[in-house]
Design an enzyme around this catalytic site. Structure first.
Site, PDB file in Angstrom:
ATOM      1  N   GLN A  95       0.840  -1.205   0.000  1.00 53.25           N
ATOM      2  CA  GLN A  95       0.000   0.000   0.000  1.00 53.25           C
ATOM      3  C   GLN A  95       0.873   1.253   0.000  1.00 53.25           C
ATOM      4  O   GLN A  95       1.816   1.369   0.803  1.00 53.25           O
ATOM      5  CB  GLN A  95      -0.916   0.001   1.233  1.00 53.25           C
ATOM      6  CG  GLN A  95      -1.938   1.140   1.212  1.00 53.25           C
ATOM      7  CD  GLN A  95      -2.931   1.059   2.367  1.00 53.25           C
ATOM      8  OE1 GLN A  95      -2.798   0.229   3.273  1.00 53.25           O
ATOM      9  NE2 GLN A  95      -3.931   1.928   2.332  1.00 53.25           N
ATOM     10  N   HIS A 101      -8.558   1.524  -0.655  1.00 53.51           N
ATOM     11  CA  HIS A 101      -8.935   1.483  -2.072  1.00 53.51           C
ATOM     12  C   HIS A 101      -8.815   0.068  -2.601  1.00 53.51           C
ATOM     13  O   HIS A 101      -7.987  -0.714  -2.141  1.00 53.51           O
ATOM     14  CB  HIS A 101      -8.087   2.438  -2.915  1.00 53.51           C
ATOM     15  CG  HIS A 101      -6.607   2.227  -2.784  1.00 53.51           C
ATOM     16  ND1 HIS A 101      -5.888   2.675  -1.706  1.00 53.51           N
ATOM     17  CD2 HIS A 101      -5.723   1.601  -3.594  1.00 53.51           C
ATOM     18  CE1 HIS A 101      -4.619   2.348  -1.852  1.00 53.51           C
ATOM     19  NE2 HIS A 101      -4.485   1.682  -2.985  1.00 53.51           N
TER      20      HIS A 101
HETATM   21  P1  AMP Z   1      -1.487   1.120  -3.621  1.00 58.57           P
HETATM   22  O1  AMP Z   1      -0.040   0.847  -3.979  1.00 58.57           O
HETATM   23  O2  AMP Z   1      -2.319  -0.101  -3.456  1.00 58.57           O
HETATM   24  O3  AMP Z   1      -1.586   2.070  -2.437  1.00 58.57           O
HETATM   25  O4  AMP Z   1      -2.098   1.838  -4.885  1.00 58.57           O
HETATM   26  C1  AMP Z   1      -2.095   3.226  -5.084  1.00 58.57           C
HETATM   27  C2  AMP Z   1      -2.470   3.436  -6.519  1.00 58.57           C
HETATM   28  O5  AMP Z   1      -2.850   4.792  -6.670  1.00 58.57           O
HETATM   29  C3  AMP Z   1      -1.336   3.180  -7.518  1.00 58.57           C
HETATM   30  O6  AMP Z   1      -1.741   2.180  -8.438  1.00 58.57           O
HETATM   31  C4  AMP Z   1      -1.126   4.539  -8.181  1.00 58.57           C
HETATM   32  O7  AMP Z   1      -0.814   4.435  -9.541  1.00 58.57           O
HETATM   33  C5  AMP Z   1      -2.478   5.199  -7.961  1.00 58.57           C
HETATM   34  N1  AMP Z   1      -2.475   6.651  -7.956  1.00 58.57           N
HETATM   35  C6  AMP Z   1      -1.633   7.482  -7.280  1.00 58.57           C
HETATM   36  N2  AMP Z   1      -1.965   8.772  -7.498  1.00 58.57           N
HETATM   37  C7  AMP Z   1      -3.050   8.752  -8.310  1.00 58.57           C
HETATM   38  C8  AMP Z   1      -3.866   9.775  -8.891  1.00 58.57           C
HETATM   39  N3  AMP Z   1      -3.645  11.068  -8.688  1.00 58.57           N
HETATM   40  N4  AMP Z   1      -4.902   9.384  -9.694  1.00 58.57           N
HETATM   41  C9  AMP Z   1      -5.154   8.078  -9.920  1.00 58.57           C
HETATM   42  N5  AMP Z   1      -4.421   7.082  -9.397  1.00 58.57           N
HETATM   43  C10 AMP Z   1      -3.375   7.408  -8.597  1.00 58.57           C
END
Ligand code: AMP
Length: 115
Positions: A95, A101
């Protein structure tokens, strides 16, 4: 006070997102760095850090999110071939954004284990 997460800033309209679904409880938008042809994030509007921070009062919300995921997957044409839903929990779980999410991914073969 800690800085708002990037997802809280999206919810507050401070940062744009490519939204695919919204209701009173959750928001879904395309991941900015997609790892599959379809890669959508579904987040609760309530600020919950991770699975570890869920409580019994969130039971209905989590169930609702899964039905929203199902609806989006169908709308995106993923239902026939299948899809993957991932929820990373904590740093060791991968994460990076500390607002709960769910990743909805599909549109290609998804190997298992994911690595
Ligand atoms: P996690 O590693 O499970 O916390 O996933 C976070 C996700 O958020 C990653 O896949 C990122 O690419 C995505 N992410 C980060 N910033 C944004 C943003 N501004 N809009 C859409 N996705 C994002």
């Amino acid at each position: 006070m800690s800085e708002p997460t990037i997802f809280k800033r999206i919810l507050d309209g401070e940062i744009p997102a490519d939204v695919v679904y919204e209701d009173d409880q959750c928001l879904a938008f395309h991941d900015v760095a997609p790892q599959a042809p379809v890669h959508i994030l579904v987040i609760p509007k309530k600020e919950i850090v991770s699975i570890e921070h869920l409580s019994e009062e969130d039971e209905q919300l989590v169930g609702h999110i899964f039905l929203v995921i199902q609806k989006i997957a169908r709308d995106q044409g993923l239902a026939n071939d299948g899809y993957r839903v991932i929820c990373n929990c904590g740093k060791g779980g991968g994460q990076t954004v500390f607002h709960l999410h769910y990743h909805l991914m599909g549109g290609r073969d998804l190997p298992w284990p994911p690595g």
